[in-house]
Design a protein around this motif. Structure first.
Motif, PDB file in Angstrom:
ATOM      1  N   MET A   1       6.469   2.885  10.169  1.00 52.16           N
ATOM      2  CA  MET A   1       5.442   2.823  11.204  1.00 52.16           C
ATOM      3  C   MET A   1       6.072   2.826  12.582  1.00 52.16           C
ATOM      4  O   MET A   1       7.217   2.398  12.770  1.00 52.16           O
TER       5      MET A   1
ATOM      6  N   ASN B   1      -0.286  -3.480  16.014  1.00 54.23           N
ATOM      7  CA  ASN B   1      -1.694  -3.525  15.600  1.00 54.23           C
ATOM      8  C   ASN B   1      -1.859  -4.347  14.325  1.00 54.23           C
ATOM      9  O   ASN B   1      -2.838  -5.095  14.182  1.00 54.23           O
ATOM     10  N   LEU B   2      -0.916  -4.223  13.392  1.00 55.19           N
ATOM     11  CA  LEU B   2      -0.967  -5.054  12.190  1.00 55.19           C
ATOM     12  C   LEU B   2      -0.797  -6.529  12.546  1.00 55.19           C
ATOM     13  O   LEU B   2      -1.435  -7.399  11.951  1.00 55.19           O
TER      14      LEU B   2
ATOM     15  N   THR C   1       0.834  -1.204   0.000  1.00 51.96           N
ATOM     16  CA  THR C   1       0.000   0.000   0.000  1.00 51.96           C
ATOM     17  C   THR C   1       0.867   1.251   0.000  1.00 51.96           C
ATOM     18  O   THR C   1       1.999   1.244   0.471  1.00 51.96           O
TER      19      THR C   1
ATOM     20  N   THR D   1       4.392  -1.393   3.465  1.00 54.39           N
ATOM     21  CA  THR D   1       3.812  -0.063   3.550  1.00 54.39           C
ATOM     22  C   THR D   1       4.859   0.902   4.082  1.00 54.39           C
ATOM     23  O   THR D   1       6.043   0.569   4.135  1.00 54.39           O
TER      24      THR D   1
ATOM     25  N   LEU E   1      -5.720  -0.507   6.411  1.00 49.43           N
ATOM     26  CA  LEU E   1      -4.817  -1.632   6.154  1.00 49.43           C
ATOM     27  C   LEU E   1      -5.072  -2.754   7.165  1.00 49.43           C
ATOM     28  O   LEU E   1      -5.064  -3.940   6.792  1.00 49.43           O
ATOM     29  N   GLU E   2      -5.308  -2.408   8.406  1.00 50.00           N
ATOM     30  CA  GLU E   2      -5.618  -3.417   9.420  1.00 50.00           C
ATOM     31  C   GLU E   2      -6.897  -4.181   9.044  1.00 50.00           C
ATOM     32  O   GLU E   2      -6.953  -5.417   9.145  1.00 50.00           O
TER      33      GLU E   2
ATOM     34  N   ARG F   1      -3.674   3.520   8.057  1.00 53.22           N
ATOM     35  CA  ARG F   1      -3.327   2.389   8.915  1.00 53.22           C
ATOM     36  C   ARG F   1      -4.548   1.544   9.280  1.00 53.22           C
ATOM     37  O   ARG F   1      -4.514   0.309   9.220  1.00 53.22           O
ATOM     38  N   GLU F   2      -5.629   2.185   9.683  1.00 51.51           N
ATOM     39  CA  GLU F   2      -6.805   1.419  10.103  1.00 51.51           C
ATOM     40  C   GLU F   2      -7.401   0.646   8.939  1.00 51.51           C
ATOM     41  O   GLU F   2      -7.867  -0.494   9.105  1.00 51.51           O
TER      42      GLU F   2
ATOM     43  N   GLU G   1       1.905   0.701  16.019  1.00 55.47           N
ATOM     44  CA  GLU G   1       1.199   0.506  14.745  1.00 55.47           C
ATOM     45  C   GLU G   1       1.557  -0.846  14.140  1.00 55.47           C
ATOM     46  O   GLU G   1       0.684  -1.546  13.579  1.00 55.47           O
ATOM     47  N   ILE G   2       2.807  -1.235  14.239  1.00 57.77           N
ATOM     48  CA  ILE G   2       3.228  -2.548  13.738  1.00 57.77           C
ATOM     49  C   ILE G   2       2.552  -3.655  14.542  1.00 57.77           C
ATOM     50  O   ILE G   2       2.066  -4.647  13.984  1.00 57.77           O
TER      51      ILE G   2
ATOM     52  N   GLU H   1       1.359   5.414   1.155  1.00 56.87           N
ATOM     53  CA  GLU H   1       1.143   6.164   2.393  1.00 56.87           C
ATOM     54  C   GLU H   1      -0.300   6.669   2.512  1.00 56.87           C
ATOM     55  O   GLU H   1      -0.782   6.973   3.606  1.00 56.87           O
TER      56      GLU H   1
END
Length: 313
Positions: free
Chosen positions: A134, A141-142, A101, A131, A110-111, A107-108, A138-139, A103
């Motif tokens: 991060m 969360n992925l 993806t 991506t 992508l999750e 983030r949300e 954030e990482i 920028e």
């Protein structure tokens, strides 16, 4: 864990002419190393370019750079199209499914996409995110969304062909490990002008950051970008760099990738090749089907031809 190689040793391996007897010997040794380290197992890295958009970073080698005017409009692939492609690639035997993806994607989002894709993948197929830089949380969360590996790289020409600070890229690599995520990092985008010293430094950055998938990718000289019309790196040099990565990565780096799929590189220890579709930052147009016609069947045939067992890499 074996120690990283010394820089002077990496430089020595890179210093031989790509078509020399010394490099041919190293290639054979690299193939034997793949047999011992990876158990002759190989895999396919299947990537989906989720979105395309003019990018203000304008890296010299990227078709998305707003300054070049190659990509003028934004476009996103629908979630159902991405999920369908991921399901198909996994069913055809891909070892990794990669969501690439820009920028702009968010983030949300992508999750959410990662959760949808992970739901259709078998446990044997790893989900990868490619991506922007991060933060650690954030990482994580992925990771909670089902991502198991991040692709990130200190690029050749970082800070020269890109506006990014090399030190910040190195910090971003470290954050991936700090967040408990596995790292994939290729030496890229390789051109014929890149000196042994720069190649060695990027390779060592990948190994020091603990890359489980390493390898090399040639630069695609997209018309309209600053490298449009430039000379491409030779297949022999690409194969040599792949062999050096195999020898230097040792037991710590079982998966060595080459892109594009150069047969000589596979013969010299690369056990991962790439199939991709969707938005491609190395092309003027998006790919509705397999990029440049290289399919899962083609990837499997290439790896089998060089004695690998495909799947479960």
């Amino acid at each position: 864990m074996s120690p990283e190689p010394r820089r002077e040793d990496v430089l020595r391996l890179l210093s031989y002419a790509p078509d020399s007897a010394q490099t041919a010997f190293l290639g054979r040794l690299a193939r034997q190393t793949a047999r011992e380290v990876a158990g002759d197992r190989a895999g396919v890295w299947a990537a989906f370019g989720v979105d395309t958009a003019p990018c203000s970073m304008s890296c010299a080698f990227c078709a998305f750079g707003a300054s070049w005017g190659v990509v003028r409009e934004s476009h996103e692939w629908a979630q159902e199209e991405i999920v369908a492609a991921a399901r198909r690639y996994a069913a055809e035997g891909a070892s990794w499914i990669v969501l690439r993806t820009t920028e702009h994607y968010g983030r949300e989002r992508l999750e959410a996409l990662a959760k949808a894709v992970r739901a259709v993948l078998p446990p044997s197929c790893a989900l990868v995110a490619n991506t922007g830089q991060m933060a650690v949380e954030e990482i994580r969360n992925l990771g909670r969304a089902g991502v198991q590996m991040m692709y990130h790289a200190l690029r050749l020409g970082e800070g020269r062909d890109t506006p990014f600070d090399p030190a910040e890229r190195r910090q971003a690599l470290r954050r991936i490990g700090e967040a408990g995520m596995e790292l994939a990092h290729l030496v890229e985008p390789l051109g014929p002008e890149h000196a042994d010293e720069e190649i060695a430094d990027v390779l060592l950055a990948a190994l020091e950051a603990g890359a489980k998938v390493c390898g090399v990718m040639a630069r695609s000289n997209v018309p309209g970008t600053p490298y449009g019309g430039a000379e491409s790196v030779s297949d022999a040099r690409l194969a040599q760099v792949a062999a050096v990565i195999r020898l230097c990565g040792g037991v710590n780096t079982p998966h060595v990738c080459v892109h594009p799929p150069v047969s000589q590189a596979v013969a010299w220890g690369a056990n991962v090749v790439v199939v991709e579709t969707g938005a491609i930052p190395r092309d003027k147009k998006e790919a509705a089907a397999d990029w440049r016609g290289f399919s899962m069947d083609d990837a499997r045939a290439l790896l089998l031809r060089h004695g690998y067992v495909v799947g479960g890499a």
